[in-house]
Design a protein around this motif. Sequence first.
Motif, PDB file in Angstrom:
ATOM      1  N   GLY A 123       0.777  -1.231   0.000  1.00  0.00           N
ATOM      2  CA  GLY A 123       0.000   0.000   0.000  1.00  0.00           C
ATOM      3  C   GLY A 123       0.812   1.286   0.000  1.00  0.00           C
ATOM      4  N   TYR A 124       2.112   1.196  -0.178  1.00  0.00           N
ATOM      5  CA  TYR A 124       2.957   2.386  -0.243  1.00  0.00           C
ATOM      6  C   TYR A 124       3.182   2.780  -1.697  1.00  0.00           C
ATOM      7  CZ  TYR A 124       4.126   1.083   4.557  1.00  0.00           C
ATOM      8  OH  TYR A 124       4.061   0.749   5.883  1.00  0.00           O
ATOM      9  N   ARG A 125       3.370   4.065  -1.910  1.00  0.00           N
ATOM     10  CA  ARG A 125       3.703   4.557  -3.252  1.00  0.00           C
ATOM     11  C   ARG A 125       5.179   4.925  -3.259  1.00  0.00           C
ATOM     12  NH1 ARG A 125       1.988   9.918  -4.880  1.00  0.00           N
ATOM     13  NH2 ARG A 125       3.378  10.279  -6.606  1.00  0.00           N
ATOM     14  N   ALA A 126       6.010   4.005  -3.667  1.00  0.00           N
ATOM     15  CA  ALA A 126       7.457   4.193  -3.645  1.00  0.00           C
ATOM     16  C   ALA A 126       7.934   4.781  -4.965  1.00  0.00           C
ATOM     17  CB  ALA A 126       8.159   2.870  -3.378  1.00  0.00           C
ATOM     18  N   GLU A 127       8.888   5.689  -4.863  1.00  0.00           N
ATOM     19  CA  GLU A 127       9.479   6.339  -6.033  1.00  0.00           C
ATOM     20  C   GLU A 127      10.993   6.284  -5.896  1.00  0.00           C
ATOM     21  OE1 GLU A 127       7.657   8.541  -8.303  1.00  0.00           O
ATOM     22  OE2 GLU A 127       5.739   7.925  -7.453  1.00  0.00           O
ATOM     23  N   GLU A 136       2.160   7.704   7.035  1.00  0.00           N
ATOM     24  CA  GLU A 136       1.551   8.626   7.984  1.00  0.00           C
ATOM     25  C   GLU A 136       2.236   9.987   7.975  1.00  0.00           C
ATOM     26  OE1 GLU A 136       1.537   6.527  11.711  1.00  0.00           O
ATOM     27  OE2 GLU A 136       0.324   4.898  10.882  1.00  0.00           O
ATOM     28  N   GLY A 137       2.557  10.473   6.780  1.00  0.00           N
ATOM     29  CA  GLY A 137       3.148  11.795   6.630  1.00  0.00           C
ATOM     30  C   GLY A 137       4.663  11.846   6.765  1.00  0.00           C
ATOM     31  N   ASP A 138       5.282  10.787   7.255  1.00  0.00           N
ATOM     32  CA  ASP A 138       6.739  10.746   7.398  1.00  0.00           C
ATOM     33  C   ASP A 138       7.350  10.129   6.150  1.00  0.00           C
ATOM     34  OD1 ASP A 138       6.680  11.804   9.998  1.00  0.00           O
ATOM     35  OD2 ASP A 138       6.428   9.814  10.886  1.00  0.00           O
ATOM     36  N   THR A 139       8.479  10.688   5.718  1.00  0.00           N
ATOM     37  CA  THR A 139       9.186  10.183   4.544  1.00  0.00           C
ATOM     38  C   THR A 139      10.253   9.188   4.975  1.00  0.00           C
ATOM     39  OG1 THR A 139       8.824  12.271   3.389  1.00  0.00           O
ATOM     40  CG2 THR A 139      10.553  10.836   2.526  1.00  0.00           C
ATOM     41  N   PHE A 140      10.349   8.109   4.233  1.00  0.00           N
ATOM     42  CA  PHE A 140      11.353   7.069   4.468  1.00  0.00           C
ATOM     43  C   PHE A 140      12.141   6.867   3.188  1.00  0.00           C
ATOM     44  CE2 PHE A 140       8.115   6.387   7.572  1.00  0.00           C
ATOM     45  CZ  PHE A 140       8.780   5.935   8.697  1.00  0.00           C
ATOM     46  N   TRP A 141      13.409   6.480   3.342  1.00  0.00           N
ATOM     47  CA  TRP A 141      14.284   6.198   2.216  1.00  0.00           C
ATOM     48  C   TRP A 141      14.863   4.807   2.396  1.00  0.00           C
ATOM     49  CZ3 TRP A 141      14.463  10.526   5.235  1.00  0.00           C
ATOM     50  CH2 TRP A 141      14.154  11.736   4.623  1.00  0.00           C
ATOM     51  N   ILE A 142      14.964   4.074   1.304  1.00  0.00           N
ATOM     52  CA  ILE A 142      15.670   2.794   1.300  1.00  0.00           C
ATOM     53  C   ILE A 142      16.814   2.923   0.304  1.00  0.00           C
ATOM     54  CG2 ILE A 142      15.574   0.328   0.823  1.00  0.00           C
ATOM     55  CD1 ILE A 142      12.586   0.416   1.510  1.00  0.00           C
ATOM     56  N   THR A 143      18.029   2.722   0.799  1.00  0.00           N
ATOM     57  CA  THR A 143      19.223   2.779  -0.027  1.00  0.00           C
ATOM     58  C   THR A 143      19.759   1.361  -0.180  1.00  0.00           C
ATOM     59  OG1 THR A 143      19.720   4.948   0.906  1.00  0.00           O
ATOM     60  CG2 THR A 143      21.513   3.819  -0.243  1.00  0.00           C
ATOM     61  N   ASP A 145      17.667   6.481  -4.236  1.00  0.00           N
ATOM     62  CA  ASP A 145      17.039   5.943  -3.037  1.00  0.00           C
ATOM     63  C   ASP A 145      15.568   5.696  -3.352  1.00  0.00           C
ATOM     64  OD1 ASP A 145      19.368   6.287  -1.528  1.00  0.00           O
ATOM     65  OD2 ASP A 145      18.784   8.313  -0.929  1.00  0.00           O
ATOM     66  N   LEU A 146      15.029   4.650  -2.796  1.00  0.00           N
ATOM     67  CA  LEU A 146      13.607   4.374  -2.918  1.00  0.00           C
ATOM     68  C   LEU A 146      12.925   5.159  -1.801  1.00  0.00           C
ATOM     69  CD1 LEU A 146      11.920   2.597  -4.763  1.00  0.00           C
ATOM     70  CD2 LEU A 146      12.172   0.751  -3.132  1.00  0.00           C
ATOM     71  N   THR A 147      12.033   6.074  -2.128  1.00  0.00           N
ATOM     72  CA  THR A 147      11.369   6.898  -1.118  1.00  0.00           C
ATOM     73  C   THR A 147       9.888   6.552  -1.057  1.00  0.00           C
ATOM     74  OG1 THR A 147      10.925   8.696  -2.666  1.00  0.00           O
ATOM     75  CG2 THR A 147      12.967   8.825  -1.414  1.00  0.00           C
TER      76      THR A 147
END
Length: 160
Positions: free
Chosen positions: A42-46, A58-65, A52-54
């Motif tokens: 259910g996330y919209r990753a870009e 709940e309004g907080d931004t996360f990054w996956i490197t 980085d995959l962002t």
Amino acid sequence: MKKVLFILFLVAGSLAANAQSSLTQKERSFINSLKSYLSKEGYRAELDEDNDLTFKKEGDTFWITVTEEKENYGSFFVRLTSAMSCEDTNLDAVRKAINKVNGEYKIAKAYISDSEKSILFVMDSYCYASGDFTKFFSRYMKMLSDVDDDLKDYYSEYNK
């Protein structure tokens, strides 16, 4: 004017293509698997400009490197990160709270940025396949949330 806009469009496209091409094929495949997983959850990753995959929760931004490990053939270093502003705070209390949290959590860590304007919450792991990361994704997210909550509690204690 149209020529200038066209040239700007080409330059922007070229920069995006160069950013994409700086990933190895294995990294790109790993990231695409993570993106697919996040979409199913259910996330919209870009993919951002530095690969980085962002995504937001709940309004907080996360990054996956994701970085392919050269020394440990076949493995990937995967870092899940979120951030919180610490502008207009007592930086001494922030540092004490970070030290307390980092002493309690062994996998997730908090760091103050070089600019001292934000706190980074980081969860690192080594994986051989994207499934190694996705299997624990909900735990990783919960742990980052717990670190965030505990840091805020400790900050309140130290900021008296």
